[in-house]
Every structure is written in C-alpha cells, then in structure tokens.
Write a protein that holds these residues in place. Sequence first.
Motif, PDB file in Angstrom:
ATOM      1  N   TYR A 407       0.856  -1.201   0.000  1.00  0.00           N
ATOM      2  CA  TYR A 407       0.000   0.000   0.000  1.00  0.00           C
ATOM      3  C   TYR A 407       0.895   1.255   0.000  1.00  0.00           C
ATOM      4  O   TYR A 407       0.707   2.182  -0.774  1.00  0.00           O
ATOM      5  CB  TYR A 407      -0.835  -0.079   1.276  1.00  0.00           C
ATOM      6  N   HIS A 408       1.886   1.222   0.854  1.00  0.00           N
ATOM      7  CA  HIS A 408       2.787   2.362   1.014  1.00  0.00           C
ATOM      8  C   HIS A 408       3.583   2.601  -0.266  1.00  0.00           C
ATOM      9  O   HIS A 408       3.702   3.719  -0.751  1.00  0.00           O
ATOM     10  CB  HIS A 408       3.728   2.058   2.194  1.00  0.00           C
ATOM     11  N   GLN A 409       4.087   1.501  -0.832  1.00  0.00           N
ATOM     12  CA  GLN A 409       4.973   1.630  -1.982  1.00  0.00           C
ATOM     13  C   GLN A 409       4.217   1.898  -3.285  1.00  0.00           C
ATOM     14  O   GLN A 409       4.541   2.814  -4.019  1.00  0.00           O
ATOM     15  CB  GLN A 409       5.812   0.359  -2.124  1.00  0.00           C
ATOM     16  N   TYR A 410       3.186   1.086  -3.565  1.00  0.00           N
ATOM     17  CA  TYR A 410       2.551   1.169  -4.881  1.00  0.00           C
ATOM     18  C   TYR A 410       1.419   2.188  -4.945  1.00  0.00           C
ATOM     19  O   TYR A 410       1.198   2.802  -5.977  1.00  0.00           O
ATOM     20  CB  TYR A 410       2.046  -0.204  -5.331  1.00  0.00           C
ATOM     21  N   VAL A 411       0.693   2.350  -3.847  1.00  0.00           N
ATOM     22  CA  VAL A 411      -0.404   3.316  -3.889  1.00  0.00           C
ATOM     23  C   VAL A 411       0.106   4.682  -3.425  1.00  0.00           C
ATOM     24  O   VAL A 411      -0.157   5.704  -4.045  1.00  0.00           O
ATOM     25  CB  VAL A 411      -1.599   2.832  -3.036  1.00  0.00           C
ATOM     26  N   GLY A 412       0.881   4.670  -2.354  1.00  0.00           N
ATOM     27  CA  GLY A 412       1.361   5.944  -1.798  1.00  0.00           C
ATOM     28  C   GLY A 412       2.703   6.390  -2.347  1.00  0.00           C
ATOM     29  O   GLY A 412       3.180   7.463  -1.989  1.00  0.00           O
ATOM     30  N   HIS A 413       3.320   5.556  -3.200  1.00  0.00           N
ATOM     31  CA  HIS A 413       4.624   5.894  -3.802  1.00  0.00           C
ATOM     32  C   HIS A 413       5.647   6.324  -2.763  1.00  0.00           C
ATOM     33  O   HIS A 413       6.457   7.217  -3.007  1.00  0.00           O
ATOM     34  CB  HIS A 413       4.453   6.984  -4.861  1.00  0.00           C
ATOM     35  N   GLY A 414       5.532   5.747  -1.564  1.00  0.00           N
ATOM     36  CA  GLY A 414       6.483   6.033  -0.499  1.00  0.00           C
ATOM     37  C   GLY A 414       6.340   7.432   0.085  1.00  0.00           C
ATOM     38  O   GLY A 414       7.054   7.808   1.006  1.00  0.00           O
ATOM     39  N   ARG A 415       5.364   8.188  -0.437  1.00  0.00           N
ATOM     40  CA  ARG A 415       5.262   9.616  -0.103  1.00  0.00           C
ATOM     41  C   ARG A 415       4.118   9.882   0.886  1.00  0.00           C
ATOM     42  O   ARG A 415       4.112  10.873   1.592  1.00  0.00           O
ATOM     43  CB  ARG A 415       5.007  10.297  -1.454  1.00  0.00           C
ATOM     44  N   CYS A 416       3.133   8.956   0.920  1.00  0.00           N
ATOM     45  CA  CYS A 416       1.933   9.221   1.722  1.00  0.00           C
ATOM     46  C   CYS A 416       1.997   8.482   3.056  1.00  0.00           C
ATOM     47  O   CYS A 416       2.148   7.257   3.074  1.00  0.00           O
ATOM     48  CB  CYS A 416       0.686   8.733   0.993  1.00  0.00           C
ATOM     49  N   PRO A 417       1.847   9.197   4.165  1.00  0.00           N
ATOM     50  CA  PRO A 417       1.709   8.475   5.429  1.00  0.00           C
ATOM     51  C   PRO A 417       0.458   7.586   5.385  1.00  0.00           C
ATOM     52  O   PRO A 417      -0.494   7.875   4.656  1.00  0.00           O
ATOM     53  CB  PRO A 417       1.523   9.586   6.465  1.00  0.00           C
ATOM     54  N   ILE A 418       0.489   6.490   6.170  1.00  0.00           N
ATOM     55  CA  ILE A 418      -0.703   5.622   6.276  1.00  0.00           C
ATOM     56  C   ILE A 418      -1.217   5.715   7.704  1.00  0.00           C
ATOM     57  O   ILE A 418      -0.486   5.373   8.639  1.00  0.00           O
ATOM     58  CB  ILE A 418      -0.368   4.147   5.983  1.00  0.00           C
ATOM     59  N   VAL A 419      -2.459   6.170   7.870  1.00  0.00           N
ATOM     60  CA  VAL A 419      -3.023   6.128   9.220  1.00  0.00           C
ATOM     61  C   VAL A 419      -3.772   4.804   9.379  1.00  0.00           C
ATOM     62  O   VAL A 419      -4.741   4.533   8.683  1.00  0.00           O
ATOM     63  CB  VAL A 419      -3.932   7.346   9.524  1.00  0.00           C
ATOM     64  N   ASP A 420      -3.231   3.950  10.249  1.00  0.00           N
ATOM     65  CA  ASP A 420      -3.897   2.680  10.561  1.00  0.00           C
ATOM     66  C   ASP A 420      -4.805   2.996  11.744  1.00  0.00           C
ATOM     67  O   ASP A 420      -4.336   3.241  12.848  1.00  0.00           O
ATOM     68  CB  ASP A 420      -2.829   1.637  10.908  1.00  0.00           C
ATOM     69  N   THR A 421      -6.108   3.011  11.483  1.00  0.00           N
ATOM     70  CA  THR A 421      -7.048   3.534  12.479  1.00  0.00           C
ATOM     71  C   THR A 421      -7.801   2.399  13.160  1.00  0.00           C
ATOM     72  O   THR A 421      -8.572   1.695  12.520  1.00  0.00           O
ATOM     73  CB  THR A 421      -8.055   4.478  11.799  1.00  0.00           C
ATOM     74  N   TRP A 422      -7.573   2.230  14.446  1.00  0.00           N
ATOM     75  CA  TRP A 422      -8.312   1.208  15.186  1.00  0.00           C
ATOM     76  C   TRP A 422      -9.496   1.847  15.899  1.00  0.00           C
ATOM     77  O   TRP A 422      -9.349   2.859  16.581  1.00  0.00           O
ATOM     78  CB  TRP A 422      -7.417   0.525  16.244  1.00  0.00           C
ATOM     79  N   TRP A 423     -10.653   1.250  15.721  1.00  0.00           N
ATOM     80  CA  TRP A 423     -11.833   1.671  16.482  1.00  0.00           C
ATOM     81  C   TRP A 423     -12.908   0.636  16.294  1.00  0.00           C
ATOM     82  O   TRP A 423     -12.659  -0.441  15.756  1.00  0.00           O
ATOM     83  CB  TRP A 423     -12.298   3.072  16.095  1.00  0.00           C
ATOM     84  N   GLN A 424     -14.110   0.908  16.755  1.00  0.00           N
ATOM     85  CA  GLN A 424     -15.221  -0.038  16.631  1.00  0.00           C
ATOM     86  C   GLN A 424     -16.542   0.729  16.611  1.00  0.00           C
ATOM     87  O   GLN A 424     -16.581   1.894  16.999  1.00  0.00           O
ATOM     88  CB  GLN A 424     -15.212  -1.061  17.767  1.00  0.00           C
ATOM     89  N   THR A 425     -17.582   0.037  16.184  1.00  0.00           N
ATOM     90  CA  THR A 425     -18.907   0.661  16.080  1.00  0.00           C
ATOM     91  C   THR A 425     -19.265   1.401  17.364  1.00  0.00           C
ATOM     92  O   THR A 425     -19.801   2.505  17.338  1.00  0.00           O
ATOM     93  CB  THR A 425     -19.961  -0.447  15.812  1.00  0.00           C
ATOM     94  N   GLU A 426     -18.949   0.784  18.484  1.00  0.00           N
ATOM     95  CA  GLU A 426     -19.334   1.341  19.780  1.00  0.00           C
ATOM     96  C   GLU A 426     -18.685   2.685  20.068  1.00  0.00           C
ATOM     97  O   GLU A 426     -19.221   3.497  20.815  1.00  0.00           O
ATOM     98  CB  GLU A 426     -18.946   0.375  20.908  1.00  0.00           C
ATOM     99  N   GLY A 427     -17.497   2.908  19.495  1.00  0.00           N
ATOM    100  CA  GLY A 427     -16.726   4.106  19.830  1.00  0.00           C
ATOM    101  C   GLY A 427     -17.171   5.350  19.077  1.00  0.00           C
ATOM    102  O   GLY A 427     -16.809   6.455  19.448  1.00  0.00           O
ATOM    103  N   GLY A 428     -17.913   5.177  17.994  1.00  0.00           N
ATOM    104  CA  GLY A 428     -18.397   6.313  17.213  1.00  0.00           C
ATOM    105  C   GLY A 428     -17.353   6.892  16.275  1.00  0.00           C
ATOM    106  O   GLY A 428     -17.681   7.434  15.231  1.00  0.00           O
ATOM    107  N   GLY A 429     -16.083   6.808  16.643  1.00  0.00           N
ATOM    108  CA  GLY A 429     -15.020   7.363  15.800  1.00  0.00           C
ATOM    109  C   GLY A 429     -13.706   6.703  16.154  1.00  0.00           C
ATOM    110  O   GLY A 429     -13.621   5.885  17.088  1.00  0.00           O
ATOM    111  N   ILE A 430     -12.649   7.093  15.430  1.00  0.00           N
ATOM    112  CA  ILE A 430     -11.333   6.466  15.571  1.00  0.00           C
ATOM    113  C   ILE A 430     -10.780   6.671  16.986  1.00  0.00           C
ATOM    114  O   ILE A 430     -10.875   7.761  17.539  1.00  0.00           O
ATOM    115  CB  ILE A 430     -10.379   7.060  14.505  1.00  0.00           C
ATOM    116  N   LEU A 431     -10.177   5.616  17.530  1.00  0.00           N
ATOM    117  CA  LEU A 431      -9.702   5.661  18.921  1.00  0.00           C
ATOM    118  C   LEU A 431      -8.177   5.559  19.042  1.00  0.00           C
ATOM    119  O   LEU A 431      -7.574   6.222  19.874  1.00  0.00           O
ATOM    120  CB  LEU A 431     -10.371   4.528  19.721  1.00  0.00           C
TER     121      LEU A 431
END
Length: 664
Positions: A407-431
């Motif tokens: 993902y980082h290399q081919y989609v983001g060309h090494g230039r785009c940070p990747i936010v790996d966002t953990w959360w769940q339905t119960e939380g309403g938003g990213i935690l």
Amino acid sequence: MEPINKIDHLYAPPQDFVDQAYIKSRAEYEKMWKQSIDDPEAFWGEMAKNLHWFKPWLKVYRGDFGIGDNEWYVGGKTNIAYNCLDAQIAQGKGDKTAILFQGEPDEDCRSISYREMLTAVCRFANVLKKYGVQKGDRVILYMPMIWQLPVAMLACARIGAVHTVVFGGFSAEALRDRIIGSGAKLVVTANGYWRSGKQVNSKNIADTACILCQEQGLTVDHMIVVNHLKDFDTPWTLGRDLSFEKEMAETDISDVCPAVPMDAEDPLFIMFTSGSTGKPKGTLHITGGYMVYAYTTFKYIFDYKDNDIFFCTADIGWITGHTYTVYGALLNGATSVIYESVPTYPEPDRFWQIVDKHKVTIFYTAPTAIRSLMKKGSEWVEKHDLSTLRLLGSVGEPINPEAWLWYHQYVGHGRCPIVDTWWQTEGGGILITALPGAWGLKPGSATLPFFGVKPVILKPRPSENADPIEAGIDEEGELCLASPWPGIMRGIYGEPERFFMNYYTQQPGFYFTGDGAKKDADGYFWILGRIDDVVNISGHRIGTAEVESALCSHPAVIEAAVVGYPHPIKGEDLYAYVILSKEIEGNETLRQELVAHTRKEIGPIASPGKIQFIHEMPKNRSGKIVRRVLRKIAAGDAAGIGDAMINTLAEPHLVEEINQGRIV
Ligand code: PRX
C-alpha cells in the motif's frame, strides 16, 4: 533512490507533509493528549466550539465512565444536519461539491453541491414529515451506496428522526430483525443497484422483509423507493410504496425545512452490530458528542484541508461510512466520494481509476481490499496517475505488514503516510491511530491513542474482585479503555441491561473492547484481533452465536459451533462444526444447502467458508463447548492444543477424531 521497503523500519512522515500538518510532532501531540485526559471538559469544550449550537451546554461532561454512564454537552442544543449543510453554506461553501457520486457504470457520475444537498435534504425531510415521521421515530434505510443515502440520513437528522442504515448485503431475515429491533414504520430503499455488472434487486428483499415483519405483528406503513436502476421491473404495493423521485417533485413539498434543535443527548442513529452472544445489538449513538468526535477525528487524523477530496471505500451501512464518508466529511465541509460498487469491476483497478478520475487526495480503505488488489498485481495501480494522493488510511482489521508495505509503496509511492485507524462501532469514531504529520509509523501498528482516549492493556482477571493488573511492555492482554470520550455509544437500543453486561463486567471499572493488544517500548499499540466470539471477515464483524443459531434453524442440524480461522485475503473466515440428526448423512449437497441457508438467514458475509460434520462436540465436564480446541483445529494447529486444554475435556479422544476430519 531505492524505496525503503522493510517491515522493521520506522517510516517518518515526509517533511513537506509535516510542514503543513495540524500536529507536527509527538511532543505537540503529547501536550494536547495530556490535557484531553487531565481536563476533558476544557479540551472537549474547546473542540465543540468549532460547531454550531442553538443553545450552549451547561456542563461539558457528566457521568461515571467506568460503569457506562456518559453525558456530554449537558443541556446544549444543536443539529448535526444543520452543521453539515447550513453552517457550511454560511461559511461560503454553497457551491462546493459535498458528495461526489460514482456509479458502477463510469458515466453514472454526479456532483452534488452543499447548496443542492441542503435543498434535497429539506425536501426529503418534508416528505418524511408528510408521511408522519416525527422526532424520535426510527427510519430504516436499506439502501445501496448512492447519493440519496446521505440525503435520507441528513433528512432524518434534520427533523430528529433516528436513522438505522442496514447494509445492502443483508438478507430479508436480517432486515426483518433490524426493522423489528428498531420499531421502524417507514423504510427507504432503492429498486436495485449494480454489483459487478449485474443488477441486484434490493426492493424484492425489502418486500420480503415487510412480509416477515407482518408475520410478527409489525406493519411497515410506507416504503419509499429510489428509482436508481433505470427501466428495471420493480414490484409495487399500492398504498404502501412511494416513489422517491415523485414525492420529491411534488409541488406541496417545500425547499425549506427548519432544523430541529436537538438536545445533545438525543438519539441520532442506531447501528446494529454483532456481539459475542445473541442477536445483533442496536448500538445507540447520540447527537452532540458523536458530532464533536466525528468532526475532530476527521480533521486531525486525515489532516483535512479545504481542497482535499476524500474517498472512503467503506459501505455507509457500517460505522466507518457513517462517521467518515458522511458526518465527519460534511461537518468539515469536505468533498466526499461515494462509490456504488466493488474494487474489481470492470477490472481490478477500479479504485485507482476513481482516484485518478476524481483527483482524490485522501484514500481510506480496509486491509482485505488491499490484500485482494495486491494479489492482482501492481501493474493495475501503475496504470493510473495517483499523484494527487497525499494520505492513506486503513481500517477494520489488523493490517499485515506485507499489505502495509505494498500500500505504502505502490499506492502511496512512499510519499503518503498511512493512518492505521483502530476503532469499533461502539466508539463512534477512531480511537487509536497515527496523526500523520506527528510521528513515525511501524507497519502493522495503529500507534497511539487519539485525544481523550486512554487505552490500558490488562491481564485477564482471575476473579471479579481481583485488582486490575496491567500487562508489561510487549505483553499481550485485553484492550480496555479508561477515560471518557464524546463519541462513545450511549446504550443498546431497547436492551439497557445488555450494555453494562457486555462492556463493563469483564474488567470492572473499564470499558472492555473485546480485542487483544500489546504495547511496545515506544508506547505504540499493536492490535491482535478479537478475543471474544466475534469474527472479523473482510473487516465485517460477525458474531459466531448468530451463525450458529442460523445453522441450527436448519432441520438437519442438531448442534453447531462456529469459530474463526485465518484467511489469506479476508483476514478471517468462518469454520462451522455441525452435528446432524441421526438419520442424515453429511455430504457435499448438504454442505451447500447449509451455506445457502446461512446466506438466507443473515446474508452472504456470514456464510461459513468450511463446514465439518462431526458426531460430538468437545465439551468440558460442565457441558460447555471448548471453543479454543475447535479454533486450534480449524487453524491447522492441533499440535498447539496443550495437555492442560485436553485435560479439561470430558472426552479427550474427540480432539484426534475431529482433527482427522478437518477440512483443509
Ligand atoms: O477487532 C477490531 C477490528 O474491528 C473491530 C470493530 O469492528 P466494527 O465495530 O465492525 O468496526 C469496524 C470499523 C471501525 C475491532 O474490535 N478493527 C477495526 N479497526 C482495526 C481493527 N483491528 C486492528 N486494526 C485496526 N485498524
């Protein structure tokens, strides 16, 4: 220079990203995070001032987080639809594109400005009122990914009706349960939608669900149908069914509909999700806190700037689509892309073609999609100009480092940070997530908690009265949350006692997430997957109890136990152990019939990948199925079943017997 492509590398954000980011360093973040934990009222009071309130709150927070009692912005009055539309127009964004709809046929593409959106929402809100919908009433939206879905959601929110969006892939039976569970009298649907070149008839499913509701004493008064597929034969029930287009065009329907000032704690929506026991539960989200949390997380995590084009590939039928495709994006005045179909049609470059065509700058998807597209080869990505992308996101399940690197290399060309966002339905938003300009990334780690979120990793408690014990560095434990944030669900609709039982009894005093996790020496969190009886298939959450009860409703089945097993693309899949009635033989035809049966009862996402017929369940001496044994066998790791586990079984010889019949 060769791109860095190593799992154990710390991927620092590029300097030009840092220069323009809201939060530029970990130190800056630490200061804000500490304030959000030490003085949540001051922190979240400040954040809420970015939104419009009809009446200010009297107190920012009141409650007792450790027992699930939370109230935010007490006494405040606001309206989320007003904040998504009227407030944006007041800031000069009337002509800006709010929703960019991309249909499966490439030519079916439409931009809807904030002003057009407001008119459509007001008109539809007036249609809902005409058919008797009032503040507090529940409305089911069984709709595909079309622009009319956010219109319907915001129309409900505008008049204070509570929307329940049901994922289009659910069956009539699953839809019935959600209509009955929310007590809705009105359903909005579409005549159908495109899926990989085929037309899927959602109206037929909604019709069947209404008949099933009727059998249980609930009558759906009206069904409003969007005519999405042209020249498509749509069955019609006179008196009940209404055409979306016709109703919207009626001369007695006004373009104006005042937004109802909602109490901050008034319900906004119900979202059904699977738990480890029983039927799916209706998580209840409210207006004020959810709105502030959706706005704030979207802004900081996606580092949103005014000229960004945001494309979240999640279906709006799930929480990610609610919070980010719709509410988070519109509350920030963003342009949000809605795509009707799958990533692989007509070719496996569809996402990249859309990024290229619509000049997407922020792209948010699930690891399962990345894995499946990665398998098709990087040449599909390379065909397209992805130079507009500046940030990537991942959600729904742990991302394996190989997929992260691709993902980082081919989609983001090494230039785009990747936010790996953990959360769940119960939380309403990213935690738990990276803030993309603030610190380096490690492939596979969601990194640090968002503002207001205090995760702790606890060891399993030997007894209810035992003190909580935190796991050490790199030690696995149960991921719990220890501080209040405004987006947390307020309860389970219609089942208040289930809320406390589900989330606050495993680790008393803490919110129990159901996930395992560990924390490394840099304070980074690594999510290790569910530790309860929930399986995460392609980022979709399915309770094994639900699938078991679907299997047991088949006349040939006496008993069923369902567990998850690792799957190379889907992350996890379902493995079902089934005991049949004495006289019935377990063969391939029956296997297929059982798969079809679960599809009918729940939907295609819940159909087991493997079904093994067995004669007896491995149970402990008190008669409880020992699922850990079944999980090990399903994963092909029978050797990992230690003597201690075997000794808990009433009939230890079953392990060998079941393992021999394992479906590979
Ligand atoms: O196990 C975690 C996994 O998905 C679960 C929540 O599922 P659901 O309520 O359907 O919401 C999905 C979208 C927010 C979590 O308990 N999960 C979600 N995101 C991640 C994840 N696991 C690891 N890393 C993630 N980024």
